[in-house]
Design a protein around this motif. Structure first.
Motif, PDB file in Angstrom:
ATOM      1  N   VAL A 234      13.962 -26.546  15.292  1.00  0.00           N
ATOM      2  CA  VAL A 234      14.306 -27.937  16.162  1.00  0.00           C
ATOM      3  C   VAL A 234      14.469 -27.132  17.427  1.00  0.00           C
ATOM      4  CG1 VAL A 234      16.298 -29.413  16.730  1.00  0.00           C
ATOM      5  CG2 VAL A 234      15.739 -28.766  14.455  1.00  0.00           C
ATOM      6  N   GLU A 235      13.575 -27.639  18.475  1.00  0.00           N
ATOM      7  CA  GLU A 235      13.404 -27.405  19.779  1.00  0.00           C
ATOM      8  C   GLU A 235      14.558 -27.494  20.733  1.00  0.00           C
ATOM      9  OE1 GLU A 235      10.590 -30.470  21.927  1.00  0.00           O
ATOM     10  OE2 GLU A 235      10.161 -30.363  19.743  1.00  0.00           O
ATOM     11  N   THR A 236      15.516 -28.515  20.238  1.00  0.00           N
ATOM     12  CA  THR A 236      16.647 -28.651  21.078  1.00  0.00           C
ATOM     13  C   THR A 236      17.621 -27.549  21.287  1.00  0.00           C
ATOM     14  OG1 THR A 236      16.580 -31.275  20.452  1.00  0.00           O
ATOM     15  CG2 THR A 236      18.589 -30.477  21.602  1.00  0.00           C
ATOM     16  N   LYS A 237      17.779 -27.130  22.511  1.00  0.00           N
ATOM     17  CA  LYS A 237      18.835 -25.880  22.827  1.00  0.00           C
ATOM     18  C   LYS A 237      20.323 -26.460  22.280  1.00  0.00           C
ATOM     19  CE  LYS A 237      15.740 -24.284  26.103  1.00  0.00           C
ATOM     20  NZ  LYS A 237      14.816 -25.583  26.236  1.00  0.00           N
ATOM     21  N   MET A 238      20.763 -25.391  21.621  1.00  0.00           N
ATOM     22  CA  MET A 238      22.220 -25.673  21.208  1.00  0.00           C
ATOM     23  C   MET A 238      22.859 -24.112  21.056  1.00  0.00           C
ATOM     24  SD  MET A 238      22.529 -28.701  18.540  1.00  0.00           S
ATOM     25  CE  MET A 238      22.401 -30.480  18.884  1.00  0.00           C
ATOM     26  N   THR A 239      24.292 -24.298  21.343  1.00  0.00           N
ATOM     27  CA  THR A 239      25.011 -23.183  20.719  1.00  0.00           C
ATOM     28  C   THR A 239      24.935 -22.812  19.298  1.00  0.00           C
ATOM     29  OG1 THR A 239      27.019 -24.443  20.277  1.00  0.00           O
ATOM     30  CG2 THR A 239      26.774 -23.562  22.677  1.00  0.00           C
ATOM     31  N   SER A 241      27.134 -22.601  16.871  1.00  0.00           N
ATOM     32  CA  SER A 241      27.887 -23.417  16.000  1.00  0.00           C
ATOM     33  C   SER A 241      27.477 -24.871  16.207  1.00  0.00           C
ATOM     34  CB  SER A 241      29.348 -23.570  16.513  1.00  0.00           C
ATOM     35  OG  SER A 241      29.473 -24.025  17.904  1.00  0.00           O
ATOM     36  N   ASN A 242      26.886 -25.589  17.312  1.00  0.00           N
ATOM     37  CA  ASN A 242      26.582 -26.752  17.222  1.00  0.00           C
ATOM     38  C   ASN A 242      25.059 -26.757  16.364  1.00  0.00           C
ATOM     39  OD1 ASN A 242      28.427 -27.892  18.780  1.00  0.00           O
ATOM     40  ND2 ASN A 242      27.444 -27.780  20.740  1.00  0.00           N
ATOM     41  N   ALA A 243      24.296 -25.687  16.523  1.00  0.00           N
ATOM     42  CA  ALA A 243      23.028 -25.740  15.681  1.00  0.00           C
ATOM     43  C   ALA A 243      23.229 -25.744  14.200  1.00  0.00           C
ATOM     44  CB  ALA A 243      22.219 -24.329  15.976  1.00  0.00           C
ATOM     45  N   GLU A 244      24.521 -24.838  13.794  1.00  0.00           N
ATOM     46  CA  GLU A 244      25.016 -24.976  12.323  1.00  0.00           C
ATOM     47  C   GLU A 244      25.297 -26.449  11.994  1.00  0.00           C
ATOM     48  OE1 GLU A 244      27.889 -22.381   9.427  1.00  0.00           O
ATOM     49  OE2 GLU A 244      28.282 -22.320  11.531  1.00  0.00           O
ATOM     50  N   GLN A 245      26.259 -27.084  12.650  1.00  0.00           N
ATOM     51  CA  GLN A 245      26.612 -28.415  12.655  1.00  0.00           C
ATOM     52  C   GLN A 245      25.263 -29.416  12.311  1.00  0.00           C
ATOM     53  OE1 GLN A 245      29.412 -29.507  15.398  1.00  0.00           O
ATOM     54  NE2 GLN A 245      30.713 -27.861  14.791  1.00  0.00           N
ATOM     55  N   ALA A 246      24.310 -29.176  13.371  1.00  0.00           N
ATOM     56  CA  ALA A 246      23.144 -29.930  13.089  1.00  0.00           C
ATOM     57  C   ALA A 246      22.231 -29.913  11.768  1.00  0.00           C
ATOM     58  CB  ALA A 246      22.218 -29.755  14.524  1.00  0.00           C
ATOM     59  N   CYS A 247      22.184 -28.693  11.318  1.00  0.00           N
ATOM     60  CA  CYS A 247      21.425 -28.301  10.158  1.00  0.00           C
ATOM     61  C   CYS A 247      22.271 -28.962   9.144  1.00  0.00           C
ATOM     62  CB  CYS A 247      21.494 -26.822   9.932  1.00  0.00           C
ATOM     63  SG  CYS A 247      20.243 -26.119  11.091  1.00  0.00           S
ATOM     64  N   ALA A 249      24.115 -31.464   9.263  1.00  0.00           N
ATOM     65  CA  ALA A 249      23.911 -33.093   9.120  1.00  0.00           C
ATOM     66  C   ALA A 249      22.810 -33.407   8.358  1.00  0.00           C
ATOM     67  CB  ALA A 249      24.049 -33.477  10.374  1.00  0.00           C
ATOM     68  N   ALA A 250      21.570 -32.482   8.655  1.00  0.00           N
ATOM     69  CA  ALA A 250      20.214 -32.784   7.680  1.00  0.00           C
ATOM     70  C   ALA A 250      20.240 -32.427   6.478  1.00  0.00           C
ATOM     71  CB  ALA A 250      19.401 -32.237   8.621  1.00  0.00           C
ATOM     72  N   GLY A 251      21.403 -32.168   5.769  1.00  0.00           N
ATOM     73  CA  GLY A 251      21.545 -31.378   4.700  1.00  0.00           C
ATOM     74  C   GLY A 251      20.792 -29.947   4.588  1.00  0.00           C
ATOM     75  N   LEU A 252      20.659 -29.441   5.552  1.00  0.00           N
ATOM     76  CA  LEU A 252      20.073 -28.044   5.371  1.00  0.00           C
ATOM     77  C   LEU A 252      21.083 -27.064   5.955  1.00  0.00           C
ATOM     78  CD1 LEU A 252      17.113 -29.156   7.483  1.00  0.00           C
ATOM     79  CD2 LEU A 252      17.264 -28.946   4.815  1.00  0.00           C
ATOM     80  N   THR A 253      20.694 -25.803   6.125  1.00  0.00           N
ATOM     81  CA  THR A 253      21.557 -24.809   6.452  1.00  0.00           C
ATOM     82  C   THR A 253      20.704 -24.086   7.791  1.00  0.00           C
ATOM     83  OG1 THR A 253      20.691 -23.165   4.711  1.00  0.00           O
ATOM     84  CG2 THR A 253      22.813 -24.286   4.140  1.00  0.00           C
ATOM     85  N   LEU A 254      21.703 -23.302   8.604  1.00  0.00           N
ATOM     86  CA  LEU A 254      21.159 -22.545   9.318  1.00  0.00           C
ATOM     87  C   LEU A 254      20.436 -21.366   8.706  1.00  0.00           C
ATOM     88  CD1 LEU A 254      21.018 -22.480  12.620  1.00  0.00           C
ATOM     89  CD2 LEU A 254      22.897 -20.912  12.419  1.00  0.00           C
ATOM     90  N   ALA A 255      19.164 -20.715   9.277  1.00  0.00           N
ATOM     91  CA  ALA A 255      18.391 -20.164   8.427  1.00  0.00           C
ATOM     92  C   ALA A 255      18.785 -18.987   7.917  1.00  0.00           C
ATOM     93  CB  ALA A 255      17.096 -19.929   9.086  1.00  0.00           C
ATOM     94  N   PRO A 351      16.874 -22.929  21.092  1.00  0.00           N
ATOM     95  CA  PRO A 351      16.476 -23.580  19.658  1.00  0.00           C
ATOM     96  C   PRO A 351      17.081 -23.042  18.438  1.00  0.00           C
ATOM     97  CG  PRO A 351      14.587 -23.153  21.148  1.00  0.00           C
ATOM     98  CD  PRO A 351      15.817 -22.507  21.798  1.00  0.00           C
ATOM     99  N   PHE A 352      16.744 -23.688  17.330  1.00  0.00           N
ATOM    100  CA  PHE A 352      17.466 -23.121  16.072  1.00  0.00           C
ATOM    101  C   PHE A 352      16.507 -23.434  14.796  1.00  0.00           C
ATOM    102  CE2 PHE A 352      19.216 -27.251  16.997  1.00  0.00           C
ATOM    103  CZ  PHE A 352      19.351 -27.723  15.624  1.00  0.00           C
ATOM    104  N   ALA A 353      16.502 -22.742  13.811  1.00  0.00           N
ATOM    105  CA  ALA A 353      15.888 -22.772  12.547  1.00  0.00           C
ATOM    106  C   ALA A 353      16.841 -23.196  11.492  1.00  0.00           C
ATOM    107  CB  ALA A 353      15.236 -21.549  12.339  1.00  0.00           C
ATOM    108  N   CYS A 354      16.722 -24.305  11.022  1.00  0.00           N
ATOM    109  CA  CYS A 354      17.273 -24.815   9.756  1.00  0.00           C
ATOM    110  C   CYS A 354      16.331 -24.399   8.496  1.00  0.00           C
ATOM    111  CB  CYS A 354      17.468 -26.405   9.497  1.00  0.00           C
ATOM    112  SG  CYS A 354      18.378 -26.856  11.128  1.00  0.00           S
ATOM    113  N   MET A 355      17.055 -24.256   7.100  1.00  0.00           N
ATOM    114  CA  MET A 355      16.436 -24.006   5.954  1.00  0.00           C
ATOM    115  C   MET A 355      16.176 -24.856   4.838  1.00  0.00           C
ATOM    116  SD  MET A 355      16.772 -20.320   3.860  1.00  0.00           S
ATOM    117  CE  MET A 355      18.379 -20.709   3.178  1.00  0.00           C
ATOM    118  N   CYS A 356      15.362 -25.171   4.150  1.00  0.00           N
ATOM    119  CA  CYS A 356      15.125 -26.147   3.130  1.00  0.00           C
ATOM    120  C   CYS A 356      15.782 -25.652   2.128  1.00  0.00           C
ATOM    121  CB  CYS A 356      13.757 -26.234   2.754  1.00  0.00           C
ATOM    122  SG  CYS A 356      12.716 -27.249   4.000  1.00  0.00           S
ATOM    123  N   GLY A 357      17.032 -26.088   1.727  1.00  0.00           N
ATOM    124  CA  GLY A 357      17.748 -25.726   0.642  1.00  0.00           C
ATOM    125  C   GLY A 357      18.166 -24.314   0.716  1.00  0.00           C
TER     126      GLY A 357
END
Length: 360
Positions: A234-239, A241-247, A249-255, A351-357
């Protein structure tokens, strides 16, 4: 009023609520709801991050740039994350069932809005309502080699073919045949109608409602690629903790990054999905949050306590646990070369990386 007219009016009043209920239009605006859990999660992520250049699920990556079919197909060749085959084996989206079709349709609604209509300058055939998918025609009688049909004859023949599709004439970019049991053409499509230069419509775009239309390969639209990678960037820049919450929300986890191969895949994903803003090494867009910290006092581990599992490729002279902002660097970001750095998670936005499952 005659009995006949009274009966007709009674029937009209009976069905009017039903007509109003099923109609998606309001003053010429048509809106389609999201159909899938994946779509709702993508919407939740978008609500937190805003509009982006790239949208992804764990099956598809949607690029918002408008390109022609050949360019879209070529660019998708580089989307090889998670594949075990050679470089250049990625393909435009393959859609072989209703669930996948609904998922990509929902992703388009999230990226470009769920509505069409003149009120928002988005009539049906506005290019942003469509995206290239990987279905293309491998046999077209209208301009087959050796054909001597005139333009008028081609148009006449196309009218007779309108809305008729022989599955064996179509193939996906991954070389799989079109499915006899499942295709999702729009009304009277494919129509095969030629343009005035005798070009034929041999490639397919998907409407964000989920319906397909054959099209000329020179049209420009967003495009969707098949995706088998484990990371959604996700290219949007976040702290952090906010990146973890965004992941979440998408049913994912921070990578999580568990191995050298994971780190290589993450590096590839960063360079593929995060636009380059600057060559400057500490530019925020060149570093991506992952789910690693050392807050537990046990060295650097994943947020859930799982160990890293390989020698961390630290950036030069890192980690340095620098102190600033009344805090110490405890969180980890990865750069475009795959090097790691400890950083201030609540003071820097990246930016941040979420992980699929919980991908292995």
């Amino acid at each position: 009023m005659t009995d006949s007219k009274a009966v007709k009016m009674s029937l009209f009043r009976a069905i009017l609520p039903v007509l109003v209920f099923i109609s998606p239009t309001t003053n010429g605006l048509i809106t389609w709801p999201l159909k899938t859990t994946v779509g709702l999660q993508a919407e939740a992520l978008n609500d937190l991050t805003g509009n982006r250049n790239v949208y992804a699920t764990c099956n598809y990556v949607l690029f918002t740039e408008h390109v022609d079919y050949a360019t879209a197909a070529k660019r998708c060749q580089d989307v090889t994350l998670g594949k075990t085959t050679t470089v250049g084996s990625g393909t435009l989206a393959t859609i072989d069932n209703e669930q996948k079709n609904d998922e990509l349709s929902d992703l388009m609604k999230v990226a470009f809005g769920p509505s069409v209509g003149p009120e928002i300058d988005r009539r049906k055939y506005h290019d942003e309502n469509w995206c290239w998918i990987g279905l293309h025609k491998i046999a077209n009688l209208l301009n087959a080699p050796g054909s001597s049909l005139t333009l008028a004859q081609m148009k006449s023949a196309a009218k007779k073919m309108k809305g008729k599709s022989t599955t064996s004439d179509w193939m996906w970019e991954d070389m799989s045949p079109a499915d006899d049991d499942w295709m999702n053409w729009d009304n009277d499509q494919p129509d095969q109608f030629p343009d005035n230069d005798m070009n034929t419509q041999n490639h397919v775009r998907m409407y964000k409602k989920g319906l397909w239309d054959d099209s000329f390969d020179y049209k420009t639209s967003p495009y969707a690629c098949d995706y088998t990678g484990k990371y959604i960037l996700v290219e949007t820049k976040m702290t952090v903790s906010n990146a973890e919450q965004a992941c979440a929300a998408a049913g994912l986890t921070l990578a999580k990054v568990r191995s050298v191969s994971d780190n290589e895949e993450l590096t590839q994903a960063i360079n593929l999905f995060i636009p380059l803003e600057s060559e400057e090494e500490w530019n925020a867009a060149n570093w991506v949050w992952i789910g690693v910290n050392d807050l537990a006092g046990q060295g650097y581990i994943h947020f859930d306590g799982e160990e890293i599992g390989f020698n961390i490729p630290w950036y030069r002279r890192q980690p340095d646990h620098a102190a600033n902002f009344g805090a110490v660097e405890h969180y980890v970001a990865v750069n475009r070369a795959g090097s790691w750095d400890d950083s201030f998670g609540q003071h820097h936005e990246r930016p941040f990386a979420c992980m699929c499952g919980d991908s292995d």
